[in-house]
Enzyme design. Structure first.
Site, PDB file in Angstrom:
ATOM      1  N   ASP A 431     -15.684  29.386 -17.991  1.00 24.15           N
ATOM      2  CA  ASP A 431     -15.703  27.994 -18.428  1.00 24.15           C
ATOM      3  C   ASP A 431     -14.962  27.095 -17.440  1.00 24.15           C
ATOM      4  OD1 ASP A 431     -16.092  25.954 -20.610  1.00 24.15           O
ATOM      5  OD2 ASP A 431     -13.905  25.964 -20.541  1.00 24.15           O
ATOM      6  N   GLU A 484     -19.708  28.137 -14.889  1.00 22.17           N
ATOM      7  CA  GLU A 484     -20.011  26.768 -15.300  1.00 22.17           C
ATOM      8  C   GLU A 484     -19.281  25.869 -14.305  1.00 22.17           C
ATOM      9  OE1 GLU A 484     -19.412  23.533 -18.883  1.00 22.17           O
ATOM     10  OE2 GLU A 484     -17.895  25.022 -18.427  1.00 22.17           O
TER      11      GLU A 484
END
Length: 755
Positions: A431, A484
């Protein structure tokens, strides 16, 4: 033999023990040599009497130096082959002496590897381990807290009183203590006394299980006891290139996929009833599903939809549901909201049995400030940078790991390996990578510190990510590591030996934003925005991209996918079908968020579950059927996935028909030369005679049409396919004349040449 040894120094030791200021209890407690004999010293706060029991004798111990230090003399070293009987307030119990188990748990090699950041299985030493020492069952506690003045184990075993079980400080800032008699399920924390005298109760950073929120204690839990049945799956995974496989991912949040009534039985894997975990205060009468219930419901659902993988939003233990799992406090434990660690292992095992891989969201970029977590752990900025310009995300209210510290990197890299080793996961999605790579991420001028070259790149984070990916693929060559990363940082999916970050996939955030911007436009004005749907191919082969329509795009007022679409309901459904079909035929692996597969209407709400009642309506059934068939088509046609990252796998036929908002292209499979033709019409205007060039003459079968009635469309199409005409267009001698339904995507496959 009862001899009392009066030592002034013991009075000071006793004082420090009673004030939780002693860092070396082994120096005075347990068996201690004295001339030609052995003194046995026992630290037992609030005891009135203590008796030493060996196989040969019983000795009532005395306390001449401190009221809670009891001692006696033996002729020989008893090792740890003795017990003590304790009387507290008239209540007696018998136990082994924790300070008689003196052998170091963390060996020299372990300490060395940890100190240099290369102990890839450090969780086998750190934390709380059920083990046996000299035939005595108990738990070995091991903690890294180099700046602590003292550390104690607290829990139900000592009424959460830190005076009872002080730990021994070893080299390298490691604290250890073996406590006999503890068992699985017992609660514990560490009480840490700082140099300044402050006292903190901390959960175990390496704890394998924690209490259900809002409680914060760690739970003693076994590892390595689960019986796996996925050996064939793991072997096949690690002996093939995952990038040359179809990857279609169902992203989900376990706590908001589906709820159950609080009145329904809540049964664990042993068939035992236990208290239900409420879904949320705002939804009374509902509870979270267990890992077992989720396995029974999610796995057949995902398998029927045809997805190859499930991506779970973070399931590492976290205290606040509203963080969606992205503010982790229990890095080495799956959340107890849904059950035990072994019940999560069973969930993964069941997924593998049904041919479904598991990807976890992993959050090494930051951590919360919760008092029981990593923040200011031992009275120092141990895990985070001390300077808030480097160590704090003010906008998020979280802290940033100090990637320059070897032990901190070790904590994170080993954590990555832990999830693959202990829970057999198949991939991770890291993330917010951009927040790690840039020192000025979400920071105004003056609130960040440039690197040694004067730039904004965070070289420490780069080296950490490279190390993490290198170690991951060293241990698990068939793993997925997905970034990401929302910027144009170069080399995200390049190998580390080519100075890349070492991921093997990167979410294509640019594609996602361009697509959503395009589809939110009134179809009649899309002709002015054709670049939105074609630009991605210009950079598509610079990285290994995964196309994602994620949870971030259906929250905070952005609307769910269906409600982003313009027009009346019919157009909203048709646009949704067209977007999904374009996504599935565009180069790149696929990820969509739960609810998109049937046209969820409401925004995602972490406190609620999905609108399953929508499946009572045909248009929503149609979208679900479309996703089923897209996944089946995708897996059946290698042209759609085998050559995702090679320019050979994609070729435009025509991307310049702005006026009609129509695009056409080919997907090619490199081994046997098969190809597919894809034509997309992104306006509500159908075209009855739309001609495109094709490379070979023959018959082109229409194998997929988003406008089919079974998906809720108007059922326009090409009667099963079209034969070519000798008509030169788009640079090809042959062409086909197609009917393009409104807001549709067609997929055609070359079947045979003309005679």
């Amino acid at each position: 033999m009862t001899v009392s040894i009066l030592l002034d120094s013991l009075k000071d030791d006793g004082q420090r023990l009673s004030e939780c200021r002693h860092e070396s209890p082994f120096s005075i407690l347990g068996p201690q040599p004295f001339k030609d004999k052995w003194i046995i010293r026992i630290w037992m706060p609030e005891a009135s009497e203590v008796e030493l029991i060996t196989q040969q004798t019983k000795i009532k111990l005395q306390n001449p130096n401190h009221e809670w230090i009891f001692e006696g003399v033996l002729e020989k070293d008893p090792g740890n082959d003795y017990q003590i009987k304790v009387n507290r307030g008239g209540i007696e119990h018998v136990q082994h002496d924790p300070w008689s188990f003196r052998k170091e748990w963390m060996g020299e090699i372990d300490r060395h590897l940890f100190a240099e950041g290369n102990h890839h299985h450090i969780w086998r030493k750190m934390g709380a381990h059920l083990t046996e020492i000299n035939k005595k069952q108990g738990v070995m506690f091991c903690l890294w807290a180099p700046h602590a003045k003292s550390v104690s184990v607290i829990g139900d075993l000592n009424s959460w009183d830190g005076r009872h079980h002080p730990m021994q400080k070893r080299l390298g800032g490691i604290w250890e203590l073996f406590i006999p008699g503890l068992s699985e399920g017992d609660l514990y924390k560490y009480e840490i006394r700082t140099e300044k005298g402050h006292c903190y109760e901390k959960a175990d950073p390496y704890g394998f299980q924690h209490e259900v929120r809002p409680a914060k204690s760690s739970v003693i839990s076994k590892i390595d006891s689960f019986q796996w049945n996925d050996q064939s799956w793991i072997s096949n995974r690690d002996n093939r290139d995952p990038l040359e496989q179809p990857i279609s991912v169902y992203e989900m949040h376990l706590g908001s996929w589906m709820h159950a009534s609080s009145d329904d039985p809540f049964i664990n894997s042993n068939g035992e009833h236990r208290a239900p975990v409420p879904a949320a205060d705002m939804k009374p009468g509902s509870r979270l599903l267990t890992y077992k219930e989720l396995a029974n419901k999610v796995i057949p659902y995902v398998k029927e939809r045809g997805f190859t993988h499930i991506e779970l939003m973070p399931i590492s233990e976290h205290p606040f549901d509203g963080s969606w799992g992205y503010q982790v406090t229990g890095w080495y434990a799956p959340t107890s909201r849904f059950g035990s660690p072994d019940e999560f292992r069973a969930f993964v095992d069941s997924c593998h049995k049904e041919g479904i891989g598991i990807i976890l969201d992993w959050v090494p970029g930051h951590f919360p400030k919760d008092q029981h977590g990593l923040a200011y752990f031992d009275g120092s900025h141990l895990y985070e940078h001390s300077d808030p310009r480097v160590g704090e995300h003010k906008e998020w209210g979280t802290l940033i790991f100090n990637y320059s510290r070897n032990e901190v990197r070790n904590f994170l890299v080993a954590n990555l390996i832990f999830w693959f080793d202990q829970f057999h996961i198949d991939g991770i999605r890291v993330d917010a990578v951009a927040s790690m790579l840039y020192k000025d991420y979400l920071r105004p001028e003056g609130e960040w510190i440039p690197n040694e070259d004067g730039g904004n790149e965070n070289f420490e984070a780069v080296r950490f990510l490279q190390q993490a990916n290198h170690v991951l693929f060293q241990h698990f060559p068939g793993a997925l590591s997905i970034a990401e990363e929302s910027t144009t940082w170069s080399g995200v999916t390049k190998p580390t030996d080519m100075d890349g970050l070492g991921f093997n996939l990167k979410w294509n955030m640019g594609w996602m934003h361009d697509m959503l911007d395009y589809f939110e436009i009134d179809p009649w004005f899309r002709q002015f925005n054709q670049n939105n749907i074609t630009f991605s191919i210009c950079y598509n082969f610079t990285e290994n991209f995964m196309l994602a329509l994620s949870h971030d795009e259906v929250v905070h007022g952005k609307s769910h996918l269906l409600h982003k679409m313009p027009g009346d309901d019919w157009q909203k459904y048709a646009n949704t079908r067209a977007l999904l079909a374009y996504m599935w035929t565009h180069p790149g692996k696929k990820t969509i968020f739960m609810g998109m597969e049937f046209g969820q209407r409401q925004e995602w709400n972490v406190w609620d579950d999905l609108q399953w009642d929508l499946l009572n309506y045909e248009p929503h059934k149609g979208i679900q059927k479309l996703v089923d068939d897209l996944n089946n088509l995708y897996k059946r046609e290698p042209a759609l996935w085998r050559n995702d990252f090679d320019e050979y796998g994609f070729q435009w036929i025509d991307c310049d028909d702005n006026k009609n908002s129509v695009i056409s292209f080919m997907r090619r499979e490199k081994t046997d030369g098969e190809w597919l033709v894809i034509v997309a019409n992104f306006t509500p205007q159908n075209h009855s005679n739309y001609r495109i060039g094709v490379p070979v003459d023959g018959f082109y079968e229409e194998i997929f049409n988003t406008d089919a009635s079974q998906y809720g469309g108007s059922n326009l199409g090409n009667m099963g396919g079209k034969s070519t005409d000798l008509y030169n267009i788009h640079g090809y001698e042959n062409s086909i004349d197609l009917c393009l339904p409104p807001l549709s995507v067609l997929v055609l496959k070359h079947k045979s040449k003309k005679n």
